[in-house]
Design an enzyme around this catalytic site. Sequence first.
Site, PDB file in Angstrom:
ATOM      1  N   ASP A 159      -3.659  -5.520   5.610  1.00  0.00           N
ATOM      2  CA  ASP A 159      -4.145  -6.067   4.412  1.00  0.00           C
ATOM      3  C   ASP A 159      -3.170  -7.168   3.812  1.00  0.00           C
ATOM      4  O   ASP A 159      -1.996  -6.779   3.691  1.00  0.00           O
ATOM      5  CB  ASP A 159      -4.665  -5.327   3.450  1.00  0.00           C
ATOM      6  CG  ASP A 159      -5.213  -5.976   2.271  1.00  0.00           C
ATOM      7  OD1 ASP A 159      -5.747  -7.185   2.386  1.00  0.00           O
ATOM      8  OD2 ASP A 159      -5.133  -5.365   1.029  1.00  0.00           O
ATOM      9  N   SER A 190       0.874  -1.171   0.112  1.00  0.00           N
ATOM     10  CA  SER A 190       0.073  -0.135  -0.132  1.00  0.00           C
ATOM     11  C   SER A 190       1.047   1.273  -0.001  1.00  0.00           C
ATOM     12  O   SER A 190       1.779   1.421  -0.932  1.00  0.00           O
ATOM     13  CB  SER A 190      -0.832  -0.063   1.148  1.00  0.00           C
ATOM     14  OG  SER A 190      -1.800   1.056   1.089  1.00  0.00           O
ATOM     15  N   HIS A 241      -2.831  -0.899  -3.413  1.00  0.00           N
ATOM     16  CA  HIS A 241      -4.050   0.000  -3.085  1.00  0.00           C
ATOM     17  C   HIS A 241      -4.005   1.339  -3.979  1.00  0.00           C
ATOM     18  O   HIS A 241      -3.116   2.006  -3.895  1.00  0.00           O
ATOM     19  CB  HIS A 241      -3.908  -0.007  -1.629  1.00  0.00           C
ATOM     20  CG  HIS A 241      -4.220  -1.163  -0.668  1.00  0.00           C
ATOM     21  ND1 HIS A 241      -3.814  -0.922   0.489  1.00  0.00           N
ATOM     22  CD2 HIS A 241      -4.515  -2.329  -1.095  1.00  0.00           C
ATOM     23  CE1 HIS A 241      -4.188  -2.219   1.062  1.00  0.00           C
ATOM     24  NE2 HIS A 241      -4.724  -3.023  -0.160  1.00  0.00           N
TER      25      HIS A 241
END
Length: 338
Positions: free
Chosen positions: A131, A12, A39
């Site tokens: 995540d 991310s 992301h």
Amino acid sequence: MAGRDIVVVGGSAGSIEAVAELVRGLPQGFAGSLFVVVHFPGSVTSTLPRILSRAGPLPASHATDGERIEPGRIYVARPDCHLLLNDGHVSLTRGPKENGHRPALDPLFRTAAHSYGSRVVGVVLSGNLNDGTAGLLTIKQRGGMAIAQSLDTALYPGMPKSAIEHVAVDHVLSPPEIARLITELVRQPIPSLEVVPMSEELSLGQPDEVARADRQTQPGVPSTMACPECHGVLWEVKDEELVRFRCRVGHAYSDEALLVHQAEQLEAALWTALRALEEHSALAKRLASRASQRGHVHSASVFTEQFMDAEQHATVIRDVLQEGIRTGSAADVAAVSI
């Protein structure tokens, strides 16, 4: 005998630089296939394939639904689409967000593990929250290898830190070291490994059927919390020491991601309340003034009381919003965007 030739990589905030470093270290003729999730908001245009193609010798492109997996290529998740693997093909879906993201790491890691087992290498790079942790655990349970970026080289260490804390990762390395390792792994025959069965495992062949089975059977226990996306009941699932939540339609959260999304909902609710109170205060003040001008003393007093009460409550909410409702790491992670 195949080597560990399915490499799934995700990150991310701060991960674009890390992925580029990793790709830069891969040789021409790399025998594996690389799948990358970063992301991105669904509204942006991603130039990540162009960045990665320039960074190293391997061609990179956005994945296309249904295309065959070939060695020596980099497949990049498109914004607003989950990237899934399904026995020789890639699949794209606009399924439910996981940890507030689409694309998310967990669906890629999970489907890679179920399609390719011990051939998979999972890599978690720089980013906030966690995540990828649940997906990396699935890779390990299916006999694959887990790698996390070293915390001192990650611009945002939250995601690799979570992976290290919750998964028995095999290696903690810098991006150039990861490139050298996976170059070796793809050439080595896979040793005979014992696969630890998942508590939720089902032998289903369609892309991400494990997540779909979750929605149909609702494993775990119902929690007292609602899904931030659809407001349905969240079911709490514990996989080893990892706790996660999933609603009936498929939105999924880690505990930390759920905390951040709850804080965002709370802030939005407070702004709505502040707006309503200020509108109520303004109207009550106008009515009090009008009543006073007409000599209606009692009505003016009632409206003035309502005006002052609304102002008092609005001041309290305004102070809360200005000071911030998040504490600790949640404030840090929510304040950073890619």
